[in-house]
Design an enzyme around this catalytic site. Structure first.
Site, PDB file in Angstrom:
ATOM      1  N   LYS A 137       0.884  -1.256   0.149  1.00 49.87           N
ATOM      2  CA  LYS A 137      -0.006  -0.066  -0.070  1.00 49.87           C
ATOM      3  C   LYS A 137       0.867   1.171  -0.034  1.00 49.87           C
ATOM      4  O   LYS A 137       1.765   1.287   1.048  1.00 49.87           O
ATOM      5  CB  LYS A 137      -0.833  -0.111   1.135  1.00 49.87           C
ATOM      6  CG  LYS A 137      -2.078   0.564   1.259  1.00 49.87           C
ATOM      7  CD  LYS A 137      -2.917   0.263   2.504  1.00 49.87           C
ATOM      8  CE  LYS A 137      -4.410   0.923   2.477  1.00 49.87           C
ATOM      9  NZ  LYS A 137      -4.886   0.853   3.768  1.00 49.87           N
TER      10      LYS A 137
HETATM   11  C1  E4P Z   1      -8.170   1.260   3.618  1.00 52.99           C
HETATM   12  O1  E4P Z   1      -7.653   0.961   3.144  1.00 52.99           O
HETATM   13  C2  E4P Z   1      -8.056   2.555   4.462  1.00 52.99           C
HETATM   14  O2  E4P Z   1      -7.113   2.647   5.205  1.00 52.99           O
HETATM   15  C3  E4P Z   1      -9.629   2.726   5.413  1.00 52.99           C
HETATM   16  O3  E4P Z   1     -10.739   2.513   4.505  1.00 52.99           O
HETATM   17  C4  E4P Z   1      -9.455   4.146   5.812  1.00 52.99           C
HETATM   18  O4  E4P Z   1     -10.833   4.279   6.463  1.00 52.99           O
HETATM   19  P1  E4P Z   1     -11.068   5.283   7.696  1.00 52.99           P
HETATM   20  O5  E4P Z   1     -11.603   6.664   7.067  1.00 52.99           O
HETATM   21  O6  E4P Z   1     -12.514   4.771   8.449  1.00 52.99           O
HETATM   22  O7  E4P Z   1      -9.957   5.601   8.596  1.00 52.99           O
END
Ligand code: E4P
Length: 219
Positions: A87
């Site tokens: 990522k």
């Molecule tokens: C996914 O890969 C993201 O890190 C995540 O969905 C972020 O979500 P949030 O806005 O609830 O922190």
């Protein structure tokens, strides 16, 4: 549409996996910290544990924000397990890293995407997945699902292979909206997945079926 769970909590992953509908897991540094996983060695060991629990993609986020650091970390993460997806944040060095990883056959998830322009750049750089954060857009009183729809449309126009992974899901309704606009993947908290099960008429209907059965078949 693939279902990923957005957590580092092994209990939640196991519960979603037991439902039989889980296709992968996404994590981020905040989710790791929330689960009390700190220190690089512990974090790496945790990724391996997740990979051993779920057959599917497991996103592991780089901490470095410079090209050389992201490459070093991403290569190390990708060697942990074949299911690891690296990522990478949507910043200039991140785009360069996406291009580099794509040339090496290392799968990537471009994170922190909030606009169609960013999604185009990620696809051009060869990202395997792009993560528009729809919930955080909704939090700013804008329309998260419209962004997902826009990106799905643009990728369709050009046949980009990058999958649209709708992230920052806040509710079961978000999942349904993503399905309507053709997102490839949703990554959700456990509550949004299990929320899909619920309808009051299902509970009332089941209670009535069982009551009628018991009338004809007393114990
Ligand atoms: C996914 O890969 C993201 O890190 C995540 O969905 C972020 O979500 P949030 O806005 O609830 O922190």
């Amino acid at each position: 549409m693939k279902f990923f769970i957005d957590t580092a909590d092994l209990k939640e992953i196991s519960e979603a996996h037991a439902l039989g509908v889980l296709d992968g897991v996404t994590t981020n540094p905040s989710l790791m910290a929330k689960s009390g996983i700190t220190g690089q060695q512990n974090i790496l060991a945790h990724y391996v544990k997740i990979c051993e629990m779920v057959e599917g993609d497991v996103s592991a986020e780089v901490i470095a924000t410079d090209f050389a650091g992201m490459v070093r970390e991403g290569e190390m993460l990708s060697e942990l397990h074949p299911n690891i997806v690296v990522k990478v944040p949507m910043i200039a060095d991140g785009v360069k890293a996406l291009k580099y990883f794509s040339g090496k056959g290392i799968r990537t998830n471009c994170t922190l995407v909030f606009s169609a322009g960013q999604a185009i750049l990620a696809a051009k750089a060869g990202a395997s997945m792009v993560s528009p954060f729809m919930g955080r857009i909704d939090d700013t009183n804008w329309d998260g699902v419209s962004l997902i729809e826009q990106i799905v449309g643009i990728y369709g126009n050009y046949g980009f292979a990058t999958e649209v992974l709708a992230a920052s899901i806040r509710s079961s309704l978000h999942i349904v909206q993503c399905a309507e606009v053709g997102a490839d993947i949703v990554t959700c908290p456990l509550s949004s997945i299990t929320g899909l099960l619920k309808h009051p008429l299902t509970d009332v209907g089941l209670e009535k079926f069982l009551a009628d059965y018991r009338k004809g078949n007393p114990v």
